[in-house]
Motif scaffolding. Structure first.
Motif, mmCIF file in Angstrom:
data_model
loop_
_atom_site.group_PDB
_atom_site.id
_atom_site.type_symbol
_atom_site.label_atom_id
_atom_site.label_comp_id
_atom_site.label_asym_id
_atom_site.label_seq_id
_atom_site.Cartn_x
_atom_site.Cartn_y
_atom_site.Cartn_z
ATOM 1 N N ALA A 436 0.864 -1.177 0.000
ATOM 2 C CA ALA A 436 0.000 0.000 0.000
ATOM 3 C C ALA A 436 0.899 1.225 0.000
ATOM 4 C CB ALA A 436 -0.911 0.004 1.219
ATOM 5 N N VAL A 437 0.678 2.129 -0.937
ATOM 6 C CA VAL A 437 1.530 3.305 -1.109
ATOM 7 C C VAL A 437 0.750 4.550 -0.705
ATOM 8 C CG1 VAL A 437 2.883 4.678 -2.728
ATOM 9 C CG2 VAL A 437 2.739 2.187 -3.006
ATOM 10 N N LYS A 438 1.227 5.229 0.326
ATOM 11 C CA LYS A 438 0.613 6.482 0.757
ATOM 12 C C LYS A 438 1.413 7.623 0.126
ATOM 13 C CE LYS A 438 -0.574 6.994 5.131
ATOM 14 N NZ LYS A 438 -0.470 7.313 6.585
ATOM 15 N N ARG A 439 0.759 8.375 -0.734
ATOM 16 C CA ARG A 439 1.440 9.408 -1.523
ATOM 17 C C ARG A 439 1.097 10.781 -0.955
ATOM 18 N NH1 ARG A 439 0.647 10.192 -8.100
ATOM 19 N NH2 ARG A 439 2.607 11.328 -8.511
ATOM 20 N N LEU A 440 2.105 11.520 -0.535
ATOM 21 C CA LEU A 440 1.887 12.836 0.048
ATOM 22 C C LEU A 440 1.372 13.798 -1.006
ATOM 23 C CD1 LEU A 440 2.180 14.822 2.441
ATOM 24 C CD2 LEU A 440 4.493 15.295 1.630
ATOM 25 N N SER A 441 0.205 14.351 -0.742
ATOM 26 C CA SER A 441 -0.355 15.336 -1.654
ATOM 27 C C SER A 441 0.435 16.634 -1.563
ATOM 28 C CB SER A 441 -1.828 15.591 -1.303
ATOM 29 O OG SER A 441 -2.324 16.701 -2.019
ATOM 30 N N ARG A 442 0.679 17.244 -2.713
ATOM 31 C CA ARG A 442 1.412 18.513 -2.701
ATOM 32 C C ARG A 442 0.642 19.599 -1.979
ATOM 33 N NH1 ARG A 442 2.218 16.113 -7.619
ATOM 34 N NH2 ARG A 442 4.383 15.861 -8.315
ATOM 35 N N ARG A 443 -0.673 19.440 -1.900
ATOM 36 C CA ARG A 443 -1.518 20.441 -1.228
ATOM 37 C C ARG A 443 -1.861 20.031 0.196
ATOM 38 N NH1 ARG A 443 -3.554 19.576 -6.215
ATOM 39 N NH2 ARG A 443 -5.210 18.226 -5.404
ATOM 40 N N SER A 444 -1.245 18.951 0.642
ATOM 41 C CA SER A 444 -1.587 18.436 1.959
ATOM 42 C C SER A 444 -1.154 19.391 3.055
ATOM 43 C CB SER A 444 -0.908 17.077 2.177
ATOM 44 O OG SER A 444 -1.050 16.667 3.504
ATOM 45 N N GLY A 445 -1.964 19.465 4.092
ATOM 46 C CA GLY A 445 -1.598 20.261 5.266
ATOM 47 C C GLY A 445 -0.474 19.610 6.044
ATOM 48 N N GLN A 446 -0.279 18.294 5.832
ATOM 49 C CA GLN A 446 0.821 17.595 6.474
ATOM 50 C C GLN A 446 2.018 17.639 5.545
ATOM 51 O OE1 GLN A 446 -0.237 13.946 8.751
ATOM 52 N NE2 GLN A 446 -1.993 13.961 7.389
ATOM 53 N N GLY A 447 3.155 17.966 6.060
ATOM 54 C CA GLY A 447 4.329 18.091 5.228
ATOM 55 C C GLY A 447 5.464 17.216 5.697
ATOM 56 N N LEU A 448 6.673 17.755 5.562
ATOM 57 C CA LEU A 448 7.863 16.988 5.870
ATOM 58 C C LEU A 448 7.898 16.548 7.328
ATOM 59 C CD1 LEU A 448 10.477 15.972 4.585
ATOM 60 C CD2 LEU A 448 11.586 18.080 5.356
ATOM 61 N N VAL A 449 7.386 17.375 8.246
ATOM 62 C CA VAL A 449 7.428 17.031 9.666
ATOM 63 C C VAL A 449 6.632 15.762 9.941
ATOM 64 C CG1 VAL A 449 6.795 17.780 11.985
ATOM 65 C CG2 VAL A 449 7.804 19.406 10.384
ATOM 66 N N GLU A 450 5.361 15.700 9.434
ATOM 67 C CA GLU A 450 4.541 14.516 9.664
ATOM 68 C C GLU A 450 5.111 13.300 8.934
ATOM 69 O OE1 GLU A 450 3.333 17.463 9.125
ATOM 70 O OE2 GLU A 450 1.990 17.890 10.797
ATOM 71 N N PHE A 451 5.624 13.537 7.732
ATOM 72 C CA PHE A 451 6.225 12.460 6.956
ATOM 73 C C PHE A 451 7.414 11.868 7.708
ATOM 74 C CE2 PHE A 451 8.954 10.992 3.380
ATOM 75 C CZ PHE A 451 8.078 10.086 2.823
ATOM 76 N N LYS A 452 8.274 12.735 8.187
ATOM 77 C CA LYS A 452 9.426 12.305 8.972
ATOM 78 C C LYS A 452 8.990 11.616 10.252
ATOM 79 C CE LYS A 452 10.428 14.410 12.247
ATOM 80 N NZ LYS A 452 10.710 15.257 13.427
ATOM 81 N N ASN A 453 7.962 12.158 10.892
ATOM 82 C CA ASN A 453 7.479 11.603 12.155
ATOM 83 C C ASN A 453 7.059 10.146 11.988
ATOM 84 O OD1 ASN A 453 7.059 12.384 14.906
ATOM 85 N ND2 ASN A 453 4.868 12.126 14.567
ATOM 86 N N GLU A 454 6.320 9.892 10.911
ATOM 87 C CA GLU A 454 5.857 8.525 10.683
ATOM 88 C C GLU A 454 7.019 7.601 10.365
ATOM 89 O OE1 GLU A 454 2.147 6.110 8.934
ATOM 90 O OE2 GLU A 454 2.169 8.277 9.025
ATOM 91 N N LEU A 455 7.972 8.084 9.580
ATOM 92 C CA LEU A 455 9.138 7.266 9.256
ATOM 93 C C LEU A 455 9.911 6.881 10.513
ATOM 94 C CD1 LEU A 455 10.734 8.823 6.047
ATOM 95 C CD2 LEU A 455 9.877 6.515 6.334
ATOM 96 N N ILE A 456 10.187 7.872 11.353
ATOM 97 C CA ILE A 456 11.000 7.627 12.539
ATOM 98 C C ILE A 456 10.283 6.703 13.518
ATOM 99 C CG2 ILE A 456 11.927 8.699 14.622
ATOM 100 C CD1 ILE A 456 12.787 11.048 12.972
ATOM 101 N N LEU A 457 8.987 6.962 13.736
ATOM 102 C CA LEU A 457 8.284 6.221 14.773
ATOM 103 C C LEU A 457 7.917 4.809 14.356
ATOM 104 C CD1 LEU A 457 5.951 8.893 16.375
ATOM 105 C CD2 LEU A 457 8.258 8.210 16.997
ATOM 106 N N ILE A 458 7.169 4.675 13.269
ATOM 107 C CA ILE A 458 6.625 3.360 12.945
ATOM 108 C C ILE A 458 7.712 2.390 12.517
ATOM 109 C CG2 ILE A 458 6.098 3.724 10.509
ATOM 110 C CD1 ILE A 458 3.421 2.320 11.025
ATOM 111 N N ALA A 459 8.823 2.910 12.001
ATOM 112 C CA ALA A 459 9.917 2.019 11.625
ATOM 113 C C ALA A 459 10.526 1.345 12.843
ATOM 114 C CB ALA A 459 10.994 2.799 10.867
#
Length: 727
Positions: A436-459
């Motif tokens: 399953a591929v979650k693709r960050l929308s360019r217009r998303s209110g969530q940006g690099l911080v949330e993306f990084k947060n998920e990478l660091i935590l769930i990994a």
């Protein structure tokens, strides 16, 4: 009266003493034998306490509970009695820690072995492999078996054995291979870290890699071939170093037929051998000295048996490392635009330069930044460094082209849904693995911080009730997360669908609730990082092929210190309806904030209705307020989903509603912990306190707060990521 000579008195006294000692010795010997005979097995109705052990008939092996300090918790395991290293040969509950001193092992009348412990549901050992008139025994081989008995007490059949579920240790008589009839595979899986028995990244298997069918031992790292033993003889392997000098110690067996194919070994004499797959990827022989790989097959190692791997991009011939701080070498990058939050601390880093093209680093800065984020350590996270000194979370970095190919160029047919983050697509990798591929929308209110947060935590999190992150992709302004594919999508796809929710019969709903609670317990108490999720809702609960729940979406999660009770933020993010009062109004959050969200979710699961449904148009009552009103009138069962019909489980449904109301009380201090919740649901005889009326949640409107939200379509119709600014 004639006196007895002193010498005769002495002889008589000695004789009586000898008879007494002999009688006492015989009685003691009989008592010890009886006690010993009782200790190698557990029968239906018996309990093995936390401080007790089963001992094999020959005394070589023990089974019992033991505790670890890192992570803090306890396990049920088997070990050699005379092992000075106290190494655990097998662990029953490596995925689920229990509280120190609180566990016991029982067998019920149906022959089901289970670990009972405070603060959690029973942990079954031989689920679906039971029979009446059974006994569980620790055999002289170190195998813990459940045997069905004949009426005369003889063994009718073995219906379950620990050798079928190895951890990281191979004992004589254990198998590595596959049973073709049942599909059962026998493999070893390394520890997550030296003192953390949770499943790690390495596996030891018996595989066929050549056309003529000759098999060999193989170590995989995250599924990729890492080391091969080479073709074996009766006592040796081609790529095994020091074992070749021990010829004659081992007797190897290779079995291949229509039913099974496996490798095993035996050792003559009374020695205590064990092969251990270490957390660093080494295979250790504790009979004498270490043999095989010592975790040295990374970095293009040419060591014997290492499988060639492609070089990382930072190790090409035209590139070099330039030292910026005193630390170990490795692919570490830094991008100037990266801003770390106050709870994180980046490790020391190197900067990679290209000798021939000094400006090359700029073109890959964003990808480098993401790699750095997934490799960075937070303060106090000592488990991040493995035995071999390497760091990082071993997430796969996939190319944009490979993701596009896997998803058929992000076709609408492969779109699974949309959230505040962006669209989610189903894909299939070349090896057949579904993703399953979650693709960050360019217009998303969530940006690099949330993306990084998920990478660091769930990994860094591993639990059966948490979704597994496989990797990520970054290309220019494209950012994607790759997860294991959940064929049944999310809970809201079933719960709020008039037809599909009929598949959620009551027992299945109970299992879903229990699984979510166990996932939260792991996040709050037993994970390496203490996590507050902050966005628990039906849309973030994924269901696997067997409808087992997995908590997902850690973009808004926060790490808490072990002694930290709560925190406060000026940026309130989450989903309206699931937010606790103190979080929505004051920006304060804690474990009890997640408990509140869990309570709302539990009421949704019981009722089959969304928390944002209109229950009373005149009073704009929410699900929580509506539930309270029914409860106060003694009509709690009116909340029950109509598809559940009339059943024998109404008392359980009422108890779940009661516990749900305890979770959504206005004041955090009044709410139970998630550990308390699990106990309340598991033990129906446990008295429950009376819940206080949830005044805050009775009204839809957030008094004293301004609500803005971004809403996207999903299975449930809406997924909301909200920001609330207290006035």
């Amino acid at each position: 009266m004639e006196s007895i000579p002193p010498i005769l008195v002495s002889q008589k006294s000695q004789l009586l003493t000898a008879i007494y000692v002999f009688t006492l010795s015989c009685w003691c010997l009989g008592a010890l034998q009886f006690s010993h005979a009782q200790k190698d097995a557990i029968k239906p109705g018996e309990v093995l306490g936390y401080s007790q052990q089963l001992v094999s008939a020959d005394g070589r092996f023990q089974l019992g509970f033991f505790d670890l300090s890192n992570p803090v918790g306890a396990y049920l395991g088997i070990w050699y009695t005379d092992d000075t290293f106290n190494h655990r040969l097998w662990i029953a509950n490596r995925d689920t820690l229990i509280s120190v001193g609180q566990g016991n092992l029982t067998m019920d009348g149906d022959g089901l072995l289970k670990i009972l412990h405070d603060g959690g549901s029973p942990i079954p050992l031989n689920a679906n492999k039971t029979a009446p008139n059974s006994i569980a025994a620790l055999e002289n081989s170190g195998n813990f078996v459940v045997k069905e008995l004949n009426s005369d007490g003889s063994t009718k059949r073995i219906i379950w054995e620990s050798f079928d579920y190895p951890t990281n240790t191979l004992l004589p008589g254990m198998k590595l291979g596959i049973n073709y009839k049942t599909g059962k595979k026998w493999t070893l899986t390394s520890y997550l870290a030296a003192e953390n028995p949770a499943p790690g990244g390495f596996s030891l298997e018996w595989i066929n890699l050549v056309a003529n069918g000759i098999r060999q031992l193989a170590i995989r790292h995250r599924g990729d071939l890492y080391w091969l033993s080479g073709v074996g003889s009766n006592s040796d392997f081609a790529n095994v170093g020091s074992m070749s000098s021990d010829a004659g110690i081992y007797n190897f067996s290779y079995v291949t037929n229509e039913n099974e194919s496996y490798f095993s070994y035996s050792v003559p004499g009374e020695r205590i051998p064990r092969w251990i797959l270490t957390s660093g990827g080494g295979l250790m022989d504790f009979l004498d000295s270490p043999f095989v790989s010592n975790g040295l097959c990374f970095d293009d190692s040419s060591a014997q048996g290492c499988v060639p791997r492609s070089s990382p991009i930072c190790r090409t011939s035209s590139k070099t490392f330039q030292k910026r701080k005193d630390t170990d070498t490795g692919c570490r990058f830094f991008g100037g635009e990266f801003v770390e939050d106050t709870a994180s601390h980046l490790e020391d880093f190197f900067v990679l330069t290209d000798i021939s093209e000094p400006g090359d680093l700029d073109r890959n800065r964003e990808a480098s930044t993401l790699y750095e984020m997934t490799s960075s350590r937070r303060s106090g996270d000592t488990n991040e460094i493995s035995n071999d000194g390497k760091r990082g979370n071993d997430l796969k970095v996939l190319s944009f082209q490979s993701i596009a190919a896997a998803t058929d160029n992000f076709s609408t047919e492969n779109e699974l849904g949309r959230g505040g983050f962006g669209p989610v697509y189903k894909g299939r990798l070349p090896d057949g693995q579904e993703i399953a591929v979650k693709r960050l929308s360019r217009r998303s209110g969530q940006g690099l911080v949330e993306f990084k947060n998920e990478l660091i935590l769930i990994a860094r999190l591993q639990h059966t009730n948490l979704v597994r992150l496989l990797g990520y992709c970054v290309k220019e302004d494209e950012k994607m997360l790759i997860y294991e594919y959940m064929p049944n999508k999310s809970l809201d796809c079933f719960l709020f669908d008039p037809k599909k929710r009929e598949l959620l019969y009551w027992k299945r709903r109970c299992l879903i609730i229990e699984g979510i609670a166990q996932g939260l317990l792991y996040l709050h108490r037993y994970s390496r990082l203490r996590i507050i999720h902050r966005d628990l809702k039906a849309g973030n609960i994924l269901l696997d092929a067997d409808m087992n729940p997995k908590i997902s979406d850690f973009g808004l999660a926060r790490v808490f210190g072990r002694d930290e009770a709560d925190a406060k933020t000026q940026r309130v993010v989450g989903t309206y309806g699931y937010m606790s009062p103190e979080y929505a109004m004051q920006g304060k959050f804690s474990e009890k904030s997640d408990v509140y969200s869990f309570g709302v979710l539990m009421l949704e699961i019981v009722s089959g209705r969304k928390n944002k449904d209109v229950f009373d148009p005149e009073n704009t009552v929410s699900l929580v307020g509506y539930t309270w009103e029914l409860w106060a009138k003694g009509k709690g069962l009116d909340l029950k989903d109509s598809t559940l019909g009339n059943s024998d489980f109404d008392h359980q449904i009422l108890r779940h509603i009661h516990v749900g109301l305890l979770c959504v009380q206005d004041y955090a201090a009044d709410r139970p912990t998630i550990s308390d919740v699990i106990s309340m649901l598991a033990n129906e005889t446990l008295p429950l306190p009376i819940p206080n009326r949830a005044v805050f949640s009775a009204e839809r409107k957030l008094t004293g707060a301004i609500l803005t939200s971004e809403e996207k379509e999903s299975c449930s119709g809406r997924i909301t990521i909200s920001e609330v600014d207290p006035r």
